[in-house]
Design an enzyme around this catalytic site. Sequence first.
Site, PDB file in Angstrom:
ATOM      1  N   THR A   1     -12.919  23.294   9.198  1.00 28.06           N
ATOM      2  CA  THR A   1     -11.484  23.183   8.194  1.00 28.06           C
ATOM      3  C   THR A   1     -10.253  23.890   8.640  1.00 28.06           C
ATOM      4  OG1 THR A   1     -13.276  22.607   6.488  1.00 28.06           O
ATOM      5  CG2 THR A   1     -11.063  22.869   5.783  1.00 28.06           C
ATOM      6  N   GLU A   2      -9.346  23.017   8.833  1.00 29.63           N
ATOM      7  CA  GLU A   2      -7.570  23.625   9.180  1.00 29.63           C
ATOM      8  C   GLU A   2      -8.188  24.689  10.210  1.00 29.63           C
ATOM      9  OE1 GLU A   2      -5.223  22.572   7.639  1.00 29.63           O
ATOM     10  OE2 GLU A   2      -6.313  21.344   5.967  1.00 29.63           O
ATOM     11  N   LEU A   3      -8.761  24.293  11.249  1.00 27.26           N
ATOM     12  CA  LEU A   3      -9.158  25.102  12.407  1.00 27.26           C
ATOM     13  C   LEU A   3      -9.600  26.333  12.256  1.00 27.26           C
ATOM     14  CD1 LEU A   3      -6.392  23.859  14.906  1.00 27.26           C
ATOM     15  CD2 LEU A   3      -8.339  22.792  14.481  1.00 27.26           C
TER      16      LEU A   3
END
Length: 436
Positions: free
Chosen positions: A145-147
């Site tokens: 998630t979101e890197l």
Amino acid sequence: MRNICFYFQVHQPFRFRRYRFFDIGQDHYYYDDYTNESVLDKVMTKCYLPTNELLLKLLTKHKGQFKVTFSISGVALDQFQLYAPEVLESFQKLVETGDVEILAETYSHSLVALKDKAEFKKQVDLHKKAIKKHFNYTPKVFRNTELIYSDEIGQMVKSMGFEGMLTEGAKHVLGWKSPNFLYCNAIDPKLKVLLKNFILSDDIAFRFGNKGWCEWPLSTKKYVDWLLKVDEKEEVVNLFMDYETFGEHQWKETGIFEFLEDLPQEVIKTKQLKFSTPSELIKELQPVSAIHVPNAISWADEERDLTAWLGNEMQNEAFEKLYALLPKVNQCKDEKLLKDWRYLQVSDHFYYMSTKFFSDGDVHAYFNPYETPYEAFINYMNVLSDFTLRLNAEVPESNSDQEVANLTKIIEKKDEKIKRLEKQIKSAGKRKTSKS
């Protein structure tokens, strides 16, 4: 030849309706169907369908030479099925070309990797099953998630059998090093790590349509010249961005679609650059060194840390109270409760509570259904309170929980009986009217 890795994040959350204090214990439906459908319809029309159509054309035209990568969250797939099956079909057509890679992630686009290893694995497995079901595809590379990434998270990802992982090429982590190489995890070097080149990525994702930018307007030729100016010793330029960049963040009027349409041809013409997927890069390249990330990073905001989701007391309180329910959730068999549990974990709920109203204020306001972060917090906690009551009724621990569960079942049975009797009364009234 230097590699270009084009990766897009596809995610849409299920937004909650205005859930009041007096709804707790009374109404167990949490979702704003109108807003969810309206937002998806808008993004579908402006971004998903036209961009997918263009990419299919480009992938067909430049067969084997143009390649792209996607991660599509489980909750986005759920919304496509519910509101826009044609979007799901258009993504399936892209994957069928053989030049599109799909990455694994958490089903809920959640922050669970920061909290519980077992739940993290459960969500990743659930997402892999969804990707297999919809695309007949088994992901080999992971995108959190979101890197969000740390050494420990990378180690967990490798233990699940993934060969590589994507994350942000954060300055405070890299120091003097370049993001334009393949790296490996500091704990388990078998996990390969690809780092986002945030300057060249953000030139498209954030600056493309900004008329105040000194490089505006950005032509395809100018951009490819920048790619060619990257040191020839550097092996890969990772261009990671939200898929909504095309048509939504950067409107059609900016020329973003023309830019995308011309890009493959301009890159291929150079004969010095080529498009590659993460899996191909992991096979072809050797890591130059380990990347040490003891504290979690992300691709959000200037700090590239977790403060977008866990930067204030409200966010942390909501986060802790949510995952305090995990032991009981693990005993729960009710599919409706488990579905709500998955949607409660979506990271966007915590993002809406952010109080970072300075340089990143506009980003945090994007598609935010709340006027203030405090309103977002109160609404979320009301939903969580009702969910907790239902969970306690389903998985009672104490005598008081058992009493609540028993009373809840009695009330539900009485409600069902009342509805049944009301139908009978209405039916009898209609028969009486027709006879008279």
